[in-house]
Design a protein around this motif. Structure first.
Motif, PDB file in Angstrom:
ATOM      1  N   GLY A 136       4.596  10.241   8.577  1.00 50.30           N
ATOM      2  CA  GLY A 136       4.141  10.422   7.214  1.00 50.30           C
ATOM      3  C   GLY A 136       5.246  10.766   6.236  1.00 50.30           C
ATOM      4  O   GLY A 136       5.034  10.698   5.021  1.00 50.30           O
ATOM      5  N   LEU A 137       6.434  11.108   6.753  1.00 52.14           N
ATOM      6  CA  LEU A 137       7.515  11.515   5.855  1.00 52.14           C
ATOM      7  C   LEU A 137       7.935  10.395   4.906  1.00 52.14           C
ATOM      8  O   LEU A 137       8.279  10.651   3.754  1.00 52.14           O
ATOM      9  N   LYS A 138       7.922   9.142   5.391  1.00 47.46           N
ATOM     10  CA  LYS A 138       8.296   8.031   4.509  1.00 47.46           C
ATOM     11  C   LYS A 138       7.265   7.866   3.387  1.00 47.46           C
ATOM     12  O   LYS A 138       7.622   7.560   2.246  1.00 47.46           O
ATOM     13  N   ALA A 159      -0.784  14.193   1.067  1.00 45.16           N
ATOM     14  CA  ALA A 159      -1.373  12.851   1.165  1.00 45.16           C
ATOM     15  C   ALA A 159      -0.499  11.957   2.039  1.00 45.16           C
ATOM     16  O   ALA A 159      -1.001  11.192   2.866  1.00 45.16           O
ATOM     17  N   GLY A 160       0.829  12.043   1.866  1.00 49.85           N
ATOM     18  CA  GLY A 160       1.736  11.242   2.686  1.00 49.85           C
ATOM     19  C   GLY A 160       1.655  11.599   4.152  1.00 49.85           C
ATOM     20  O   GLY A 160       1.637  10.719   5.032  1.00 49.85           O
ATOM     21  N   ASN A 215      -6.473   3.127   0.769  1.00 47.90           N
ATOM     22  CA  ASN A 215      -7.345   4.061   0.049  1.00 47.90           C
ATOM     23  C   ASN A 215      -6.618   5.371  -0.251  1.00 47.90           C
ATOM     24  O   ASN A 215      -6.815   5.970  -1.315  1.00 47.90           O
ATOM     25  N   GLY A 216      -5.791   5.820   0.705  1.00 42.94           N
ATOM     26  CA  GLY A 216      -5.014   7.035   0.490  1.00 42.94           C
ATOM     27  C   GLY A 216      -4.093   6.906  -0.712  1.00 42.94           C
ATOM     28  O   GLY A 216      -3.975   7.836  -1.527  1.00 42.94           O
ATOM     29  N   TYR A 217      -3.452   5.753  -0.834  1.00 46.65           N
ATOM     30  CA  TYR A 217      -2.572   5.516  -1.986  1.00 46.65           C
ATOM     31  C   TYR A 217      -3.377   5.433  -3.284  1.00 46.65           C
ATOM     32  O   TYR A 217      -2.955   5.955  -4.326  1.00 46.65           O
ATOM     33  N   LEU A 218      -4.520   4.765  -3.230  1.00 50.12           N
ATOM     34  CA  LEU A 218      -5.340   4.638  -4.436  1.00 50.12           C
ATOM     35  C   LEU A 218      -5.842   5.996  -4.906  1.00 50.12           C
ATOM     36  O   LEU A 218      -5.874   6.278  -6.114  1.00 50.12           O
ATOM     37  N   ILE A 219      -6.246   6.834  -3.958  1.00 49.17           N
ATOM     38  CA  ILE A 219      -6.719   8.178  -4.315  1.00 49.17           C
ATOM     39  C   ILE A 219      -5.607   8.967  -5.000  1.00 49.17           C
ATOM     40  O   ILE A 219      -5.835   9.681  -5.979  1.00 49.17           O
TER      41      ILE A 219
END
Length: 211
Positions: free
Chosen positions: A192-194, A177-178, A125-129
């Protein structure tokens, strides 16, 4: 470095279990450590051999483990070593202590994996947002701003200014977001850095191409 530390954290319980089994067969602690030389522990192998060498030189296992945990710069490993130290001071044989700690660490690792699997949908969902946000930025930059320029007297510099703002917003949104996705998925900001790298590169490239 982060991936290596995670691998060490995952392999460490297996290493403790192997030492415990060797001790239970009648080996002394230095012998039990040397017996692990033939086992491939991946990135942990050099650390295993270093621990064996230190103990054979007469350095207490507790101190050797503390130095090892400090070298990895892992909070998890420091907590693991602290647990071993506290269990050792409370009494009991080394083999029993290592076996109990290894079992506890394996259970914690299993819980972490279950946690990661359970929030996989949230990560998607985070990626979709972010993709939706990126689509809005591209739409504004390629449709709305040119319309303002066309009907607002031909201020060409206006489109360039807004394009730069949208690119900056895309990078900022991708960064945070990452970080949020990594924190949710693996429990650490470093993880989250990647995701930051993937989102920022993807978003900035898409905006340059389509906007």
């Amino acid at each position: 470095d982060y991936r290596d530390v995670r691998s060490i954290e995952a392999i460490f319980p297996r290493y403790l279990r192997d030492i415990s089994e060797n001790i239970n067969t009648g080996m002394t602690l230095p012998q039990a450590l040397r017996a692990t030389h033939s086992t491939d522990y991946g990135v942990f192998t050099p650390h295993a051999r270093e621990l064996s060498a230190k103990v054979s030189w007469g350095i207490p296992l507790e101190k050797a483990l503390q130095e090892f945990a400090k070298k990895t710069k892992s909070r998890t490993m420091k907590r693991n070593v602290q647990t071993i130290s506290e269990a050792y001071h409370s009494g009991g044989t080394v083999g029993t202590i290592l076996s109990s700690v290894a079992q506890s660490l394996q259970e914690l690792e299993r819980i972490k994996k279950e946690r990661s699997a359970s929030i996989y949908a949230q990560m998607v969902n985070g990626y979709l947002i972010y993709v939706i946000f990126l689509g809005v930025m591209i739409g504004l930059s390629s449709i709305l701003v040119p319309a303002f320029v066309r009907f607002g007297g031909g201020q060409e510099n206006l489109q360039g200014a807004f394009t730069e703002i949208f690119r900056s917003l895309t990078v900022i949104q991708g960064f945070f977001a990452g970080i949020a996705i990594g924190k949710m998925a693996e429990g650490t900001i470093v993880a989250g850095l990647k995701h930051v790298v993937v989102l920022v590169i993807f978003g900035y490239t898409a905006l340059v191409i389509f906007a």
